[in-house]
Design an enzyme around this catalytic site. Structure first.
Site, PDB file in Angstrom:
ATOM      1  CG  ASP A   1      -2.410   0.479   0.860  1.00  0.00           C
ATOM      2  OD1 ASP A   1      -2.407   1.633  -0.038  1.00  0.00           O
ATOM      3  OD2 ASP A   1      -3.203   0.536   1.803  1.00  0.00           O
TER       4      ASP A   1
ATOM      5  CD  GLU B   1      -2.931   4.698   1.967  1.00  0.00           C
ATOM      6  OE1 GLU B   1      -4.087   5.214   1.137  1.00  0.00           O
ATOM      7  OE2 GLU B   1      -2.514   3.550   2.027  1.00  0.00           O
TER       8      GLU B   1
ATOM      9  CG  HIS C   1      -2.178   3.499  -3.124  1.00  0.00           C
ATOM     10  ND1 HIS C   1      -2.750   3.928  -1.947  1.00  0.00           N
ATOM     11  CD2 HIS C   1      -2.281   4.557  -3.904  1.00  0.00           C
ATOM     12  CE1 HIS C   1      -3.267   5.181  -1.937  1.00  0.00           C
ATOM     13  NE2 HIS C   1      -3.002   5.694  -3.250  1.00  0.00           N
TER      14      HIS C   1
ATOM     15  CG  HIS D   1      -3.717   2.270   5.743  1.00  0.00           C
ATOM     16  ND1 HIS D   1      -5.004   2.033   6.207  1.00  0.00           N
ATOM     17  CD2 HIS D   1      -3.516   2.007   4.430  1.00  0.00           C
ATOM     18  CE1 HIS D   1      -5.621   1.539   5.176  1.00  0.00           C
ATOM     19  NE2 HIS D   1      -4.988   1.447   3.913  1.00  0.00           N
TER      20      HIS D   1
ATOM     21  CG  HIS E   1      -8.243   4.272   4.425  1.00  0.00           C
ATOM     22  ND1 HIS E   1      -6.955   4.713   4.426  1.00  0.00           N
ATOM     23  CD2 HIS E   1      -8.306   3.349   3.435  1.00  0.00           C
ATOM     24  CE1 HIS E   1      -6.171   4.107   3.421  1.00  0.00           C
ATOM     25  NE2 HIS E   1      -7.038   3.231   2.777  1.00  0.00           N
TER      26      HIS E   1
ATOM     27  CD  GLU F   1      -7.060  -1.439   3.317  1.00  0.00           C
ATOM     28  OE1 GLU F   1      -5.848  -1.365   2.674  1.00  0.00           O
ATOM     29  OE2 GLU F   1      -7.383  -0.294   3.255  1.00  0.00           O
TER      30      GLU F   1
END
Length: 264
Positions: free
Chosen positions: A8, A10, A60, A104, A116, A135
């Site tokens: 990802d 972030e 992402h 994240h 998120h 996640e």
């Protein structure tokens, strides 16, 4: 040794602003380069640890964030938006481990950079079998269902704490220390790339302590959407999908992947 890496954006070193994360925004090209160089450090560490086959998934947004011409030649890269029903193309039971890089904290996590769960525009909160999840837990189960343990999770310090709480035996590496959703105490990216290469090798060496993360079914997933109009467009039959309130829908299923597709 075969390793699957999900990446990802972030949690990558040097990233804290939304403008670094979205195609067309002012700092996006900077974010892409930070991402690609950190991925290369991961691949280098895996090769030094003895990996013979590596798949790296760009997880992402559009799935097309790496700078292709800068990628390390020692891995195969999954790029482009794959359907949620096949979130990790190429994954099977033959893999020895997985890594979640640049992740994240879950939606609503305190002091977490860009917290998120899958989409900050669509979902406020997600629970699985009565427990808040993000996640890390959900992707961990997708790997665990194939018998593949997660060996390493990287991201900010909130991400690391979440990973240690969810995944048995996992190694973690903090790329930054969250101050707020869009602020962090940053390690220099060059420092992170050197350290993360060593963290990869240590995680591979300690892989026997890691267990596949398996969440037993049957499954109930409660999703609180960002607005009532999103929930309005979800089909609810009163049994396998139930409208709880204006923002929330409860989904039931015996099949985890099918549950994800229906809910998210």
């Amino acid at each position: 040794m075969k390793i699957y890496v999900s990446v990802d954006m972030e949690g990558i070193a040097g990233i804290a602003l939304p403008e670094q994360l979205k195609r067309g925004d002012y700092f996006y090209q900077e974010g892409r380069h930070l991402l690609t160089h950190e991925v290369n450090a991961i691949v280098e560490g895996l090769l030094e640890a003895g990996a013979t086959e590596i798949i790296v998934k760009d997880a992402h947004a559009t799935g097309y964030n790496f700078v292709p011409e800068l990628l390390h030649p020692g891995a195969l890269y999954c790029m482009g938006a794959s359907p949620l029903a096949e979130r990790f193309p190429g994954l099977d039971e033959s893999f020895d481990g997985a890594m979640l890089i640049g992740y994240h904290g879950m939606a609503g996590a305190k002091r977490a950079v860009r917290d998120h769960t899958f989409s900050s525009a669509s979902y406020q909160h997600v629970e699985l079998n009565g427990k808040p999840v993000g996640e890390i837990a959900l992707d961990g189960h997708l790997f665990g269902a194939r018998g593949v343990p997660v060996l390493l999770v990287t991201g900010d310090d909130a991400t690391c704490r979440e990973a240690e709480a969810e995944l048995e035996g996992v190694s973690v590496y903090a790329t930054k220390y969250a101050v707020a959703r869009h602020a962090a105490l940053m390690k220099a990216p060059q420092q992170v790339r050197a350290e993360i290469r060593e963290a990869v090798k240590e995680a591979v060496a300690g892989r026997k302590r890691c267990k596949p993360h398996v969440i037993p079914g049957p499954y109930e997933m409660l999703v609180r959407y960002m607005s009532t109009d999103i929930a309005d467009f979800k089909y609810c039959d009163g049994d396998r999908s139930v409208r709880v309130d204006g923002l929330s829908v409860l989904y039931r299923d015996d099949d985890f992947t099918r549950l994800l597709v229906r809910a998210l």
